[in-house]
Design an enzyme around this catalytic site. Structure first.
Site, mmCIF file in Angstrom:
data_model
loop_
_atom_site.group_PDB
_atom_site.id
_atom_site.type_symbol
_atom_site.label_atom_id
_atom_site.label_comp_id
_atom_site.label_asym_id
_atom_site.label_seq_id
_atom_site.Cartn_x
_atom_site.Cartn_y
_atom_site.Cartn_z
ATOM 1 N N GLU A 235 14.618 -11.047 -0.317
ATOM 2 C CA GLU A 235 14.794 -11.661 -1.620
ATOM 3 C C GLU A 235 16.080 -11.174 -2.293
ATOM 4 O O GLU A 235 16.505 -10.033 -2.094
ATOM 5 C CB GLU A 235 13.587 -11.345 -2.516
ATOM 6 C CG GLU A 235 12.288 -11.788 -1.853
ATOM 7 C CD GLU A 235 11.053 -11.673 -2.741
ATOM 8 O OE1 GLU A 235 10.012 -12.181 -2.327
ATOM 9 O OE2 GLU A 235 11.129 -11.086 -3.824
ATOM 10 N N CYS B 207 21.324 -8.707 -7.472
ATOM 11 C CA CYS B 207 20.510 -7.625 -6.922
ATOM 12 C C CYS B 207 20.207 -7.987 -5.470
ATOM 13 O O CYS B 207 19.583 -9.008 -5.197
ATOM 14 C CB CYS B 207 19.223 -7.507 -7.742
ATOM 15 S SG CYS B 207 18.053 -6.303 -7.100
ATOM 16 N N CYS C 161 10.311 -2.246 3.367
ATOM 17 C CA CYS C 161 10.763 -0.882 3.085
ATOM 18 C C CYS C 161 9.763 0.095 3.663
ATOM 19 O O CYS C 161 8.558 -0.136 3.612
ATOM 20 C CB CYS C 161 10.879 -0.663 1.580
ATOM 21 S SG CYS C 161 11.604 0.939 1.135
ATOM 22 N N CYS D 260 6.546 3.856 -1.630
ATOM 23 C CA CYS D 260 6.263 4.290 -3.007
ATOM 24 C C CYS D 260 5.085 3.460 -3.510
ATOM 25 O O CYS D 260 5.085 2.231 -3.392
ATOM 26 C CB CYS D 260 7.485 4.090 -3.898
ATOM 27 S SG CYS D 260 8.919 5.015 -3.306
ATOM 28 N N CYS E 139 5.461 0.318 -5.967
ATOM 29 C CA CYS E 139 6.467 -0.701 -5.651
ATOM 30 C C CYS E 139 5.899 -1.707 -4.643
ATOM 31 O O CYS E 139 5.382 -1.320 -3.596
ATOM 32 C CB CYS E 139 7.703 -0.022 -5.075
ATOM 33 S SG CYS E 139 8.960 -1.188 -4.509
ATOM 34 N N CYS F 291 12.115 -5.402 -11.142
ATOM 35 C CA CYS F 291 12.154 -4.173 -10.339
ATOM 36 C C CYS F 291 10.800 -3.898 -9.714
ATOM 37 O O CYS F 291 9.789 -3.881 -10.408
ATOM 38 C CB CYS F 291 12.499 -2.964 -11.204
ATOM 39 S SG CYS F 291 14.071 -3.057 -12.002
#
Ligand code: SAH
Length: 344
Positions: free
Chosen positions: A87, A100, A107, A111, A114, A327
């Site tokens: 994205e 961004c 990933c 975390c 997230c 975010c």
């Protein structure tokens, strides 16, 4: 598979063997300054366009295109040649245009708060796949120019080190973006921060801190078990002394978790000697983390408290929540599998 943005000027010249010399400049300018794809370079002949398009295929296919904030925030989901998805978010502000970008499909940092981390890691992106995100956003932003690039999309940029560094060099050299306008955000891979500090690159560093005691950071940001706060501090110190730049700490405010007075004092103690700037991000909702963000009032109190403790702090304005573009919300990984990858 190479695309146009992975080519050096010499490699392009080789591809254009037999053409007059000025062709190289012509094509280079069209690719890098006018955001044209090879088949759109109308200043060259059709057969040459076709030849270039075949040799330098684009690599991202739009799978979804959504916008919000009255059209000023836009998010694309791209499908890559192997089906992986990533994205990219475009944010139009009055005084700047920010893109961004993602450096990995998924990933591996896991975390807990997230969405990308919740979905797991799929694969590394190539330089071409990263730069094409900027080019495509640039085409959509026109006639405005992309002025800022943040490596804050999917993935951990410093876990795809060579691609991140190569992308920064290319964007700086070919698009003339300056240090202030290129920001790499990292979860805190200490040795990679130190290595990056010595590259002599024009960029701004942001470190996703979120918690300033090891016990809790181990939980929220698992890479802390490998590079704890003391180790991270060393790396930040090296960054500052090597580059002479300030760095910032990102802190997603989570109600009752890291928005307490205790958390504020720990953060202030950590950030103050480094003269770091703190960027507070009101927590954005994600499916796999059921804790809520701090109230607007607590966010303000937390910022004011930090300022009183001698730490410079600002609140990041949230964009794109309604389209899962804010975010920590980028997660359109169709085939994400969590597995560990080597981290430098
Ligand atoms: N892997 C890098 C790049 C991702 S940047 C990094 O960790 O820095 C994305 C930023 O948004 C990071 O600061 C990340 O910690 C933060 N973030 C993640 N989830 C979030 C959420 N749910 N709400 C607000 N910010 C979040």
């Amino acid at each position: 598979m190479a695309n146009a943005y992975e080519l050096t000027r010499d490699e392009l010249a080789e591809l254009l063997t037999g053409e007059p010399k000025y062709r190289v400049d012509q094509v280079w300018t069209a690719l890098w300054e006018q955001d044209r794809f090879p088949e759109e370079i109308t200043t060259i002949s059709k057969p040459l366009r076709a030849k270039l398009a075949e040799a330098l295929p684009t690599t991202l296919e739009v799978a979804n295109d959504v916008s919000t904030d009255e059209g000023t925030t836009r998010k694309w989901v791209y499908r890559l040649h192997d089906g992986a998805t990533i994205e990219t978010v475009l944010m139009n502000y009055e005084d700047r245009v920010t893109v961004c970008i993602s450096t990995q499909a998924g990933c591996a940092m896991a975390c807990s708060f997230c969405a990308t981390g919740q979905a797991g890691f799929n694969r590394q992106l190539s330089i071409g796949e990263v730069i094409e995100q900027v080019v495509r956003a640039g085409r959509e932003a026109a006639p405005r120019r992309v002025s800022n690039i943040v490596f804050m999309g999917m993935g951990e940029p410093l876990a795809n080190y060579d691609v991140t560094v190569g992308t920064i060099r290319a964007l700086h050299e070919q698009r003339g973006l300056s240090a202030r306008n290129l920001t790499v955000s990292t979860v805190g891979i200490a040795p990679a921060i130190e290595r990056l500090a010595k590259e002599g690159l024009p960029l701004t560093l942001a470190v996703s801190l979120h918690v300033a005691n090891d016990e809790e950071r181990d939980q929220l940001v698992p890479i802390n078990k490998r590079y704890n706060l003391e180790r991270l501090y060393q790396a930040c110190d090296t960054w500052i002394s090597e580059t002479g730049r300030r760095l910032s700490f990102e802190w997603a405010l989570i109600s009752g978790v890291n928005d307490t007075d205790k958390a504020m004092h720990e953060l202030a103690e950590y950030a103050r000697p480094l003269n770091a700037h703190v960027n507070l991000i009101p927590l954005n909702p994600t499916p796999g983390y059921l804790v809520v963000g701090s109230t607007a009032q607590r966010v303000r109190e937390f910022r004011d408290g930090l300022e009183e403790l001698g730490v410079n702090a600002t609140v990041r304005r949230t964009r794109g929540r309604t389209i899962d573009a804010a975010c920590g919300q980028l997660a359109n990984v169709t085939n994400g599998k969590r597995r560990s990858i080597p981290v430098r």
